[in-house]
Design a protein around this motif. Structure first.
Motif, short mmCIF file in Angstrom:
data_model
loop_
_atom_site.label_atom_id
_atom_site.label_comp_id
_atom_site.label_asym_id
_atom_site.label_seq_id
_atom_site.Cartn_x
_atom_site.Cartn_y
_atom_site.Cartn_z
N VAL A 1 0.84 -1.20 0.00
CA VAL A 1 0.00 0.00 0.00
C VAL A 1 0.88 1.25 0.00
CG1 VAL A 1 -1.66 1.35 1.35
CG2 VAL A 1 -2.01 -1.11 1.04
N TYR A 2 1.90 1.27 0.85
CA TYR A 2 2.82 2.42 0.86
C TYR A 2 3.50 2.58 -0.49
CZ TYR A 2 2.47 3.35 5.87
OH TYR A 2 2.02 3.71 7.11
N ARG A 3 3.88 1.49 -1.12
CA ARG A 3 4.52 1.55 -2.43
C ARG A 3 3.57 2.16 -3.47
NH1 ARG A 3 5.29 -3.64 -4.79
NH2 ARG A 3 5.98 -4.21 -2.72
N LEU A 4 2.32 1.72 -3.48
CA LEU A 4 1.34 2.26 -4.43
C LEU A 4 1.14 3.76 -4.23
CD1 LEU A 4 -1.33 -0.59 -4.29
CD2 LEU A 4 0.17 -0.04 -6.22
N ILE A 5 1.12 4.19 -2.97
CA ILE A 5 0.96 5.62 -2.67
C ILE A 5 2.20 6.39 -3.11
CG2 ILE A 5 0.75 7.30 -0.80
CD1 ILE A 5 -1.03 5.15 0.63
N ASN A 6 3.38 5.87 -2.77
CA ASN A 6 4.62 6.56 -3.12
C ASN A 6 4.85 6.64 -4.62
OD1 ASN A 6 5.30 7.13 -0.46
ND2 ASN A 6 6.41 5.21 -0.20
N GLU A 7 4.37 5.64 -5.36
CA GLU A 7 4.50 5.64 -6.82
C GLU A 7 3.43 6.49 -7.49
OE1 GLU A 7 4.35 1.50 -7.83
OE2 GLU A 7 6.43 1.15 -7.24
N GLY A 8 2.46 6.97 -6.72
CA GLY A 8 1.41 7.82 -7.26
C GLY A 8 0.26 7.06 -7.89
N GLN A 9 0.22 5.74 -7.73
CA GLN A 9 -0.87 4.96 -8.29
C GLN A 9 -2.16 5.18 -7.51
OE1 GLN A 9 -0.03 0.91 -9.52
NE2 GLN A 9 2.16 1.34 -9.32
N ILE A 10 -2.02 5.47 -6.23
CA ILE A 10 -3.15 5.86 -5.39
C ILE A 10 -2.81 7.25 -4.87
CG2 ILE A 10 -4.46 5.41 -3.30
CD1 ILE A 10 -3.90 2.45 -3.66
N LYS A 11 -3.71 8.20 -5.12
CA LYS A 11 -3.45 9.59 -4.75
C LYS A 11 -3.70 9.80 -3.27
CE LYS A 11 -5.10 10.84 -9.24
NZ LYS A 11 -6.41 10.85 -9.85
N ARG A 12 -2.74 10.47 -2.62
CA ARG A 12 -2.88 10.76 -1.20
C ARG A 12 -3.28 12.20 -0.99
NH1 ARG A 12 2.70 11.28 2.10
NH2 ARG A 12 1.29 12.21 3.56
N ILE A 13 -3.86 12.46 0.17
CA ILE A 13 -4.25 13.81 0.56
C ILE A 13 -3.25 14.26 1.62
CG2 ILE A 13 -6.03 15.19 1.69
CD1 ILE A 13 -8.05 13.13 0.58
N PRO A 14 -2.59 15.40 1.40
CA PRO A 14 -1.65 15.89 2.41
C PRO A 14 -2.37 16.15 3.73
CG PRO A 14 -1.48 17.16 0.38
CD PRO A 14 -2.66 16.28 0.25
N CYS A 15 -1.86 15.54 4.79
CA CYS A 15 -2.49 15.67 6.10
C CYS A 15 -1.41 15.52 7.16
CB CYS A 15 -3.57 14.60 6.23
SG CYS A 15 -4.62 14.80 7.66
N GLY A 16 -0.45 16.43 7.14
CA GLY A 16 0.65 16.33 8.09
C GLY A 16 1.49 15.09 7.83
N ARG A 17 1.80 14.38 8.89
CA ARG A 17 2.61 13.16 8.75
C ARG A 17 1.76 11.94 8.43
NH1 ARG A 17 7.19 12.26 12.89
NH2 ARG A 17 7.72 10.95 11.15
N LYS A 18 0.46 12.03 8.66
CA LYS A 18 -0.42 10.89 8.38
C LYS A 18 -0.77 10.84 6.90
CE LYS A 18 -2.64 9.88 12.62
NZ LYS A 18 -3.58 8.86 12.95
N ILE A 19 -0.99 9.64 6.42
CA ILE A 19 -1.41 9.44 5.04
C ILE A 19 -2.91 9.25 5.04
CG2 ILE A 19 -1.33 7.87 3.08
CD1 ILE A 19 1.57 7.35 3.72
N LYS A 20 -3.58 10.08 4.26
CA LYS A 20 -5.03 9.96 4.07
C LYS A 20 -5.29 9.81 2.58
CE LYS A 20 -6.40 10.92 8.34
NZ LYS A 20 -7.37 10.24 9.13
N VAL A 21 -6.28 9.01 2.25
CA VAL A 21 -6.63 8.77 0.86
C VAL A 21 -8.15 8.85 0.74
CG1 VAL A 21 -6.60 7.06 -1.01
CG2 VAL A 21 -4.62 7.29 0.49
N ALA A 22 -8.62 9.53 -0.28
CA ALA A 22 -10.06 9.60 -0.52
C ALA A 22 -10.56 8.26 -1.04
CB ALA A 22 -10.37 10.70 -1.54
N LYS A 23 -11.72 7.87 -0.58
CA LYS A 23 -12.31 6.59 -1.02
C LYS A 23 -12.47 6.57 -2.55
CE LYS A 23 -16.34 5.64 0.75
NZ LYS A 23 -17.57 5.08 1.36
N ALA A 24 -12.78 7.71 -3.13
CA ALA A 24 -12.94 7.79 -4.58
C ALA A 24 -11.64 7.45 -5.31
CB ALA A 24 -13.42 9.18 -4.98
N SER A 25 -10.50 7.80 -4.73
CA SER A 25 -9.20 7.47 -5.34
C SER A 25 -8.96 5.97 -5.34
CB SER A 25 -8.06 8.15 -4.58
OG SER A 25 -8.13 9.54 -4.72
N VAL A 26 -9.38 5.30 -4.30
CA VAL A 26 -9.22 3.84 -4.22
C VAL A 26 -10.11 3.16 -5.26
CG1 VAL A 26 -9.43 1.81 -2.75
CG2 VAL A 26 -8.62 3.96 -1.79
#
Length: 72
Positions: free
Chosen positions: A37-62
């Motif tokens: 999951v971290y790899r997919l986020i870091n590669e940009g395959q799943i878009k993350r929402i900037p939220c400080g140090r935590k990783i948040k992802v919109a359900k629509a992106s998944v």
């Protein structure tokens, strides 16, 4: 993307999940380990929402990611 398909997945498949997801939610939704999951986020395959140090992802992106994988 077909909006009807996205809406259908939003309501039926992933309705029990919050709108903003954390990594643990993604692991359950996708059936992947944290490392993948971290790899997919870091590669940009799943878009993350900037939220400080935590990783948040919109359900629509998944849902978009899942539908793109299904088309391959």
């Amino acid at each position: 993307m077909d909006m009807m398909l996205i809406e259908s997945m939003y309501q039926k498949v992933y309705s029990g999940y919050p709108e903003l997801l954390e990594v643990k939610d993604l692991c359950r939704m996708l059936g992947y380990e944290r490392k993948k999951v971290y790899r997919l986020i870091n590669e940009g395959q799943i878009k993350r929402i900037p939220c400080g140090r935590k990783i948040k992802v919109a359900k629509a992106s998944v849902i978009e990611f899942v539908l793109q994988c299904a088309q391959k």
